[in-house]
Design an enzyme around this catalytic site. Structure first.
Site, short mmCIF file in Angstrom:
data_model
loop_
_atom_site.label_atom_id
_atom_site.label_comp_id
_atom_site.label_asym_id
_atom_site.label_seq_id
_atom_site.Cartn_x
_atom_site.Cartn_y
_atom_site.Cartn_z
N ASP A 222 26.89 81.17 51.00
CA ASP A 222 26.29 79.84 50.79
C ASP A 222 26.97 79.23 49.57
O ASP A 222 28.14 79.53 49.30
CB ASP A 222 24.78 79.99 50.58
CG ASP A 222 24.01 78.76 51.01
OD1 ASP A 222 23.96 77.80 50.22
OD2 ASP A 222 23.45 78.75 52.13
N HIS A 254 21.18 75.23 46.62
CA HIS A 254 20.92 75.69 47.98
C HIS A 254 21.06 77.20 48.12
O HIS A 254 20.19 77.87 48.69
CB HIS A 254 21.86 74.98 48.96
CG HIS A 254 21.49 75.15 50.40
ND1 HIS A 254 22.03 76.15 51.18
CD2 HIS A 254 20.64 74.45 51.19
CE1 HIS A 254 21.53 76.05 52.41
NE2 HIS A 254 20.69 75.04 52.44
N SER A 398 17.16 76.08 56.89
CA SER A 398 17.74 76.85 55.79
C SER A 398 16.70 77.75 55.14
O SER A 398 17.07 78.72 54.45
CB SER A 398 18.32 75.91 54.73
OG SER A 398 19.51 75.32 55.17
#
Length: 571
Positions: A222, A254, A398
């Site tokens: 990621d 994130h 996610s």
């Protein structure tokens, strides 16, 4: 004597010359001789050229615009789909227009990815293009793959012309973390209920899970992971494969959020960070493939992938196959575009594709749907770490994928002999059915339930559950409603019954025997007029079996108000 045309040369005349020398040739005679000899020479050259030049057919492309052939390769080197040779030296707007035309949507311009039939072929190719100006190269030796970037479009043709027999060319596609959905209170069809910090309880995580995941390694592919307090000060090694290529800052949290959700389920697991997205949440399929191979080579057993692309990359597919061959479980987000169809890698066989639901078990409206969806997990307002020390209510697939990956980590830690495919099968088989009976495109096999997965081998657990109501679309007549019951225990139940109350009527049905995890349902009919009324139709149902003690009586009954909402036709 009249002139006659020169054979096969229109517009050129052949003039026969008769010369007489009485002794002195005057000036005019000499001039005539020179002209005649010139015409004869032109005819001769014309015949020679005609033996070598074929006329162009009407509308044909001049030879200098035709892509050159490679006689020794023939069709053995497969070009990228839609790829053409970029010959010529036009620049500016014309070159940009060509790039738009010949690189498909989502493909990175001025880049190609080559796959080679052997490591020797790959090495020879790299030696052949070493030092070419305007060309940069990346490699994945384990996949015999090479990524080339070139400054000028014409270089792409040259690089492809050098490919050996059996090599293949493809594109390098943009990979993105799923788009953050709008605030859930603004989404039509609400209200959707956020999880907050209740996702763990909802999934069946016990309060004391400090040792969950010990002995298993997972890799987070990621954005980079920040040193957040949620990780308790432990060191998370980072593997930097792409020096200087992953800049940006607006989306840096994130990867931290994804890692924190895995750690919520499996806090004792070993974690590796392999950044494949920049700070804006963008990467490419070649980098992702390289990250997967690196994670496998470093001993990862589970890899959560909260990212995707709609461009199919043969190199990414090879990386997924590489992970499967090495018994590594990949868990990927279904995507937040609200469309039918999954991005890659969620779309690949063997990858667990996870969609998002709210705390009521309703599929989030932003989540993609597809028959390849495997599971649903919390994905609406889930509390997660962000940045260096902040928290956020994280919505999207996610969130769903790392929670599911965490469950897989715990399962493989508890049962080390489970293969990756067996662990995935357990998670599917122990999911709580929701929506239409059985597997469906909305929520796959159902809602992730960690408690059921870990306790599936315990004997003597009885748990009948009223799973859901599902209004089956019908164009006319009464509307069928399916009332679903699931055996969520570990023992077969021989005499399953169902009571349903609707429209002032009470009906009792006998479903017979249900094996562990099996689903049964009955179908009742409700008039469309009642469903279109402002108050809709209230329906209540309860399941039971005489002679058993249900360990979770709170899920034996359920109620809902069903209605048909008219949708205006778009202009």
């Amino acid at each position: 004597m009249m002139p006659r045309p020169c054979p096969d040369l229109p517009g050129v005349a052949f003039v026969p010359v008769f010369v007489h020398f009485p002794g002195v040739v005057d000036h005019m005679q000499r001039l005539l001789i020179l002209i005649s000899l010139s015409v004869l020479l032109a005819c001769g050259l014309g015949f020679l050229l005609l033996d070598r030049i074929e006329p162009l057919a009407e509308g044909a492309v001049p030879p200098e615009e035709v892509a050159p052939r490679s006689a020794d390769r023939g069709a053995a080197s497969r070009p990228a789909e839609g790829w053409r040779d970029f010959r010529g030296s036009e620049g500016g707007a014309a070159a940009e227009e060509r790039a738009r035309v010949f690189f498909p949507e989502g493909a990175l311009e001025n880049e190609l990815v080559f796959r080679f039939p052997s490591s020797a072929a790959r090495r020879r190719y790299l030696e052949a293009i070493a030092g070419l100006p305007g060309v940069s190269v990346g490699t994945i030796p384990g996949l015999n793959a090479v990524r080339v970037r070139f400054d000028e479009l014409a270089l792409g043709a040259s690089l492809q012309e050098r490919l050996p027999r059996g090599a293949e060319a493809g594109y390098n596609y943009l990979v993105l973390s799923p788009t953050l959905p709008p605030p859930i209170e603004e989404v039509a069809g609400g209200p959707y209920l956020a999880f907050g910090d209740m996702a763990g309880d909802w999934l069946g995580i016990s309060e004391d899970n400090a040792d969950w995941g010990r002995g298993v390694t997972l890799a987070v592919l990621d954005t980079a992971i920040h040193n957040h307090p949620v990780f308790g000060g432990r060191f998370i090694p980072e593997v930097n494969l792409f020096d200087g290529e992953l800049a940006g800052s607006s989306y840096q949290g994130h990867g931290t959020a994804v890692a924190s959700l895995v750690a919520e389920v499996a806090p004792a697991a070993e974690m590796i960070s392999i950044p494949v997205l920049d700070g804006d949440g963008a990467g490419n399929s070649f980098h992702l493939a390289q990250g997967i191979v690196e994670a496998v080579n470093r001993g990862a057993q589970v890899i959560p992938l909260a990212l995707g692309t709609f461009g199919e990359s043969s190199v990414l597919r090879d990386a997924v196959d590489y992970a499967r061959r090495h018994d590594v479980l990949l868990v990927a987000s279904a995507g937040n575009e609200g469309v039918t169809g999954l991005p890659y890698p969620a779309r690949y066989d063997g990858v667990v594709a996870v969609t998002a639901v709210d705390m009521r078990g309703r599929r989030a409206p932003f989540a993609n749907v597809d028959s390849q969806v495997d599971l649903a997990a919390p994905g609406v307002g889930v509390r997660a770490a962000w940045g260096d020390n902040a928290f956020t209510e994280f919505s999207g697939t996610s969130a769903s994928a790392p929670l599911t990956a965490g469950a897989a980590v715990v399962l493989r830690a508890r049962e080390p002999r489970l293969s990756a495919s067996e662990a995935a099968a357990v998670l599917r088989e122990t999911a709580n059915d929701v929506g239409a009976p059985g597997h469906d495109s909305q929520t796959g096999h159902g809602l992730l339930n960690i408690d059921r997965a870990l306790s599936r081998n315990e004997s003597g657990r009885y748990d009948l559950a009223l799973a859901d109501f599902y209004l089956v679309p019908a164009e006319e007549g009464d509307q069928p409603v399916q009332v679903t019951v699931q055996n969520r225990g570990t023992e077969a139940v021989a005499d399953v019954r169902l009571e349903v109350i609707h429209d002032g009527r009470e009906e009792t049905f006998t479903l017979g025997s249900l094996e562990a995890s099996e689903v049964g349902y009955v179908e009742i009919a409700i008039s469309p007029e009642r469903l279109r009324s402002p108050e809709g139709v209230e329906i209540l149902a309860r399941t039971f079996s005489p002679g058993i003690t249900d360990r979770r009586p709170e899920n034996d009954s359920k109620g809902a108000r069903l209605s048909l909402v008219p949708v205006d036709d778009e202009e």
